[in-house]
Design a protein around this motif. Structure first.
Motif, short mmCIF file in Angstrom:
data_model
loop_
_atom_site.label_atom_id
_atom_site.label_comp_id
_atom_site.label_asym_id
_atom_site.label_seq_id
_atom_site.Cartn_x
_atom_site.Cartn_y
_atom_site.Cartn_z
N GLY A 48 23.07 5.86 -14.32
CA GLY A 48 22.80 7.15 -14.90
C GLY A 48 21.44 7.96 -14.48
O GLY A 48 21.00 8.56 -15.39
N THR A 49 20.64 7.14 -13.64
CA THR A 49 19.21 7.62 -13.55
C THR A 49 18.94 8.19 -11.99
O THR A 49 19.87 7.78 -11.26
CB THR A 49 18.21 6.67 -13.70
N SER A 50 18.10 9.05 -11.55
CA SER A 50 17.58 9.41 -10.45
C SER A 50 16.17 9.02 -9.97
O SER A 50 15.64 8.73 -11.16
CB SER A 50 17.73 10.92 -10.31
N ILE A 51 15.99 8.66 -8.85
CA ILE A 51 14.80 7.98 -8.44
C ILE A 51 14.02 9.31 -8.02
O ILE A 51 14.18 10.14 -7.20
CB ILE A 51 14.98 7.19 -7.33
N LEU A 52 12.82 9.20 -8.92
CA LEU A 52 11.75 10.33 -8.43
C LEU A 52 10.50 9.71 -7.82
O LEU A 52 10.16 8.55 -8.02
CB LEU A 52 11.33 10.95 -9.85
N GLN A 53 9.88 10.35 -7.18
CA GLN A 53 8.72 9.92 -6.54
C GLN A 53 7.43 10.82 -6.68
O GLN A 53 7.82 12.27 -6.95
CB GLN A 53 8.80 9.62 -5.02
N LYS A 54 6.11 10.39 -6.53
CA LYS A 54 4.86 11.18 -6.46
C LYS A 54 4.06 10.85 -5.37
O LYS A 54 3.81 9.31 -5.70
CB LYS A 54 4.61 11.20 -7.91
N GLU A 55 3.46 11.64 -4.67
CA GLU A 55 2.23 11.16 -3.90
C GLU A 55 1.15 11.09 -4.64
O GLU A 55 0.80 11.77 -5.32
CB GLU A 55 2.28 12.05 -2.64
N LEU A 56 0.40 9.84 -4.45
CA LEU A 56 -0.91 9.83 -5.16
C LEU A 56 -2.24 10.26 -4.23
O LEU A 56 -2.18 9.92 -3.22
CB LEU A 56 -0.94 8.16 -5.45
N GLU A 85 0.79 -1.17 -0.14
CA GLU A 85 0.02 0.06 0.11
C GLU A 85 0.71 1.25 -0.12
O GLU A 85 0.44 2.25 -0.30
CB GLU A 85 -1.06 0.02 1.33
N ASP A 86 2.01 1.24 0.19
CA ASP A 86 3.00 2.36 0.32
C ASP A 86 3.73 2.60 -0.97
O ASP A 86 3.76 4.08 -1.20
CB ASP A 86 4.12 2.10 1.36
N ILE A 87 3.76 1.92 -1.86
CA ILE A 87 4.55 2.06 -3.14
C ILE A 87 4.31 1.16 -4.42
O ILE A 87 4.00 -0.07 -4.09
CB ILE A 87 6.16 2.00 -2.59
N ALA A 88 4.42 1.71 -5.29
CA ALA A 88 4.33 1.27 -6.71
C ALA A 88 5.47 1.68 -7.70
O ALA A 88 5.98 2.87 -7.46
CB ALA A 88 3.13 1.31 -7.31
N ILE A 110 -2.94 3.11 -3.13
CA ILE A 110 -1.42 3.12 -3.20
C ILE A 110 -1.07 4.63 -2.87
O ILE A 110 -1.42 5.63 -3.41
CB ILE A 110 -0.66 2.46 -4.32
N LYS A 111 0.02 4.84 -2.13
CA LYS A 111 0.28 6.27 -1.56
C LYS A 111 1.21 6.78 -2.42
O LYS A 111 1.31 7.88 -2.62
CB LYS A 111 1.07 5.96 -0.09
N LYS A 112 2.13 5.92 -2.99
CA LYS A 112 3.48 6.86 -3.91
C LYS A 112 3.68 5.84 -4.87
O LYS A 112 3.68 4.70 -4.82
CB LYS A 112 4.55 6.84 -2.82
N ILE A 113 4.19 6.60 -6.08
CA ILE A 113 4.75 6.00 -7.36
C ILE A 113 5.99 6.42 -7.38
O ILE A 113 6.35 7.69 -7.10
CB ILE A 113 3.93 6.03 -8.54
N VAL A 114 7.12 5.54 -7.72
CA VAL A 114 8.50 5.85 -8.07
C VAL A 114 8.80 5.51 -9.29
O VAL A 114 8.39 4.48 -9.79
CB VAL A 114 9.30 5.37 -6.89
N LEU A 115 9.98 6.13 -9.89
CA LEU A 115 10.55 5.88 -11.07
C LEU A 115 11.81 6.32 -11.38
O LEU A 115 12.34 7.27 -10.60
CB LEU A 115 9.64 6.31 -12.37
N PRO A 116 12.72 5.57 -12.40
CA PRO A 116 14.10 5.99 -12.45
C PRO A 116 13.94 7.09 -13.64
O PRO A 116 13.55 6.54 -14.68
CB PRO A 116 14.89 4.68 -12.61
N ALA A 117 14.51 8.14 -13.38
CA ALA A 117 14.60 9.08 -14.60
C ALA A 117 15.97 9.54 -15.13
O ALA A 117 17.00 9.49 -14.16
CB ALA A 117 13.83 10.30 -14.12
N ALA A 118 16.30 9.47 -16.17
CA ALA A 118 17.69 9.76 -16.64
C ALA A 118 17.69 11.53 -16.54
O ALA A 118 16.59 12.09 -16.59
CB ALA A 118 17.78 9.41 -18.41
N ASP A 119 18.95 11.98 -16.58
CA ASP A 119 19.05 13.51 -16.34
C ASP A 119 18.36 14.38 -17.42
O ASP A 119 17.44 15.26 -16.97
CB ASP A 119 20.35 13.72 -16.47
N ASP A 120 18.20 13.93 -18.63
CA ASP A 120 17.44 14.67 -19.60
C ASP A 120 15.89 14.46 -19.77
O ASP A 120 15.36 15.40 -20.30
CB ASP A 120 18.13 14.38 -21.29
#
Length: 272
Positions: free
Chosen positions: A262-270, A182-185, A218-228
């Protein structure tokens, strides 16, 4: 809940035997489960096992979603997209009024034969947008394994889903999606067919994904994002960079989350 323990045993069924939750993919010692009054197992259970009621709930709801027919996008959802297309001088607005887009959610490991052609299209779309993501140990490409829900060395993608948008049974944009608890996808890979890029299809797909995750609470979604691509995710979709201390905690509590060089982890509260 954080992982309770770290030492593993593969010999027989003992307190050091490790069991994996079939939803959140966290690992537990049999003895630690008993010590924390979570479960008193006398042998490894047959079929799926869940560490908490919430994991069981999410798994059940996901199965119901996967058993449904593809969802035809409503006129309300398509309204903004059609307005955007009309601003394109070379676009046929009459064709827009007759277009039928569908949101499809599949589990690669258990997809029906007639649905597997959509997975094949998805792999091709991902390979259009990304170089093969090679596992250093086995030399195999992660992308087909993620899409088809296969195991590759120490990574098991059985819980990975494919979310896609189709027009006339042709995938125009897709993403891999995995719900842990329930915390993360997570949304490890997304791509749009080159001929369909810049037309707003992924915005529609992401709206559908958010709708599904919100329905599961679900509370939050995360993803790996390239700098560009980071600015696109933060400015257009409302993501933010995870702080270093949060990232450390995330990797400890959910080690199966995909990260790429080469990626950063980003998050978004749902929104609920």
């Amino acid at each position: 809940m954080s992982t309770l323990c770290h030492e593993f045993s593969k010999i027989g069924f003992t307190d050091q035997t490790v069991i994996l939750c079939d939803q959140c993919e966290k690992e537990y010692h049999i003895g630690c489960l008993r010590e924390h009054n979570l479960a008193n197992l006398k042998k490894l259970p047959k079929g799926d096992w869940f560490c908490r009621n919430n994991c069981k709930r999410i798994n059940s709801l996901l199965k119901n979603l996967l058993n449904r027919e593809p969802e035809t996008l409503s006129d309300d959802m398509l309204m903004f997209w059609r307005e955007k297309q009309r601003s394109n001088k070379n676009h046929n607005s009459e064709a827009d009024s007759n277009i039928e887009m569908k949101f499809v959610l599949l589990r690669g490991k258990s997809a029906a034969r007639e649905s597997r052609k959509l997975l094949t299209q998805t792999v091709k779309i991902f390979h259009e947008g990304f170089d093969p993501i090679i596992d250093s140990t086995s030399g195999r490409d992660f992308i087909p394994s993620m899409v088809y829900g296969r195991k590759i060395w120490s990574q098991d993608f059985a819980g990975m889903l494919c979310a896609m948008l189709t027009i006339d049974s042709k995938v125009v944009t897709a993403g891999t999606l995995r719900v842990f608890d329930e915390d993360i996808a997570e949304l490890p890979i997304v791509a749009t067919r080159k001929s369909n890029q810049g037309k707003g299809y992924f915005q529609l797909l992401f709206t559908c994904i958010e709708k599904v995750l919100s329905s599961l609470k679900i509370k939050k979604i995360v993803l790996p994002a390239a700098d560009d691509a980071r600015s696109m995710w933060t400015q257009k979709f409302g993501f933010e960079l995870i702080a270093p201390d949060q990232l450390t905690e995330l990797r400890q509590s959910c080690p199966a989350i995909m990260t790429f060089q080469g990626t950063s982890i980003l998050q978004k509260e749902l929104a609920r």
